[in-house]
Design an enzyme around this catalytic site. Structure first.
Site, PDB file in Angstrom:
ATOM      1  N   GLU A  24      11.107  53.303  72.904  1.00  0.00           N
ATOM      2  CA  GLU A  24      11.455  53.744  74.256  1.00  0.00           C
ATOM      3  C   GLU A  24      11.801  52.562  75.171  1.00  0.00           C
ATOM      4  O   GLU A  24      12.348  52.774  76.254  1.00  0.00           O
ATOM      5  CB  GLU A  24      10.309  54.585  74.842  1.00  0.00           C
ATOM      6  N   ASP A  49      11.894  66.819  69.348  1.00  0.00           N
ATOM      7  CA  ASP A  49      11.356  67.795  68.384  1.00  0.00           C
ATOM      8  C   ASP A  49      11.034  69.063  69.164  1.00  0.00           C
ATOM      9  O   ASP A  49      11.100  69.083  70.392  1.00  0.00           O
ATOM     10  CB  ASP A  49      10.102  67.220  67.698  1.00  0.00           C
TER      11      ASP A  49
HETATM   12  N1  ADE Z   1       6.348  63.388  72.295  1.00  0.00           N
HETATM   13  C1  ADE Z   1       7.402  63.742  71.529  1.00  0.00           C
HETATM   14  N2  ADE Z   1       7.144  64.884  70.867  1.00  0.00           N
HETATM   15  C2  ADE Z   1       5.906  65.271  71.212  1.00  0.00           C
HETATM   16  C3  ADE Z   1       5.073  66.351  70.858  1.00  0.00           C
HETATM   17  N3  ADE Z   1       5.497  67.258  69.993  1.00  0.00           N
HETATM   18  N4  ADE Z   1       3.837  66.427  71.409  1.00  0.00           N
HETATM   19  C4  ADE Z   1       3.424  65.488  72.290  1.00  0.00           C
HETATM   20  N5  ADE Z   1       4.158  64.427  72.644  1.00  0.00           N
HETATM   21  C5  ADE Z   1       5.396  64.317  72.126  1.00  0.00           C
END
Ligand code: ADE
Length: 228
Positions: free
Chosen positions: A7, A193
């Protein structure tokens, strides 16, 4: 501010006149597009984000923008889309034993809001960068907790309970810290995701893409910032 190496690494690579500062995390002062900036790699989780916010302000930051990745919660959003937080809650805060709704910390507001002008500037910059690439850019609620969410049932709960657009692990802690510190903040999350059973595989595969898009945003914001 970012939490993880991916990041911040490309933003760090573009910093000029870098000065390493002592602090609770990696903390650099430098210039981007001629604008003085402080870059923090805070580490994962709420406590780290709060510590970094405090250190950034001590280092001279007059506003804080977090860029990073998150899990999609709103059903109309998918991997690659971008959420700018307009409301922040800590989904793992639980004082329900004393009759408070879930997500409330006694003595704190029911949720935190970002600085509207900074968020509007961030949204404008993102729309210019991301919409031509085919990604949605939306303002929406972000929930944070010290949990990586990888379960469709938990996503449904976050959506129903908080109306969340995205879930991550730092934004609402930055929001809480920034409100105590009196510093304007905004949080940008590129969705890596869907916080479901595929999240553990999808998340790492997306980080390189997020790194490039975070760098582009940092440059766009630095170009429009006051150059003092
Ligand atoms: N950052 C990126 N994906 C995430 C997730 N599924 N849960 C918590 N933080 C995240």
């Amino acid at each position: 501010m970012g939490a993880m190496e991916d990041e911040v690494r490309l933003i760090r690579a573009d910093l000029e006149e870098i000065e390493e500062l002592d602090g609770p995390c990696e903390l650099l002062r430098g210039r981007l597009e001629g604008t003085p900036v402080v870059l923090a790699k805070c580490g994962i989780g709420k406590v780290n984000a709060a510590l970094a916010a405090s250190a950034m302000v001590q280092a001279g930051a007059t506003s804080i923008v977090f860029t990073g990745v998150a899990g999609a919660v709103a059903s109309e959003l998918g991997i690659g889309d971008v959420v700018v937080g307009n409301k922040f809650s800590q989904h793992d805060a639980d004082d329900t034993a004393f009759g408070n709704p879930i997500g409330i910390i006694p003595g704190e507001p029911p949720f935190w809001e970002p600085n509207p002008d900074l968020s509007a500037a961030v949204l404008d910059a993102l729309r210019e960068l991301e919409e031509p690439r085919g990604h949605q850019v939306v303002a929406g609620p972000i929930v944070s907790g010290d949990q990586f969410i990888a379960q469709a049932e938990k996503v449904a709960w976050l959506r129903a309970t908080f109306g969340a657009s995205a879930v991550e692990m730092e934004g609402a802690a930055l929001a809480q810290a920034a409100s105590h510190l009196g510093v304007p903040f905004a949080v940008v999350r590129i969705l890596s995701d869907s916080a479901d059973g595929d999240a553990v595989a999808d998340f790492p595969a997306f980080l390189n893409d997020a790194a490039h898009r975070g760098r582009d945003l940092a440059h766009a914001l630095a170009k429009q910032a006051p150059r003092t």
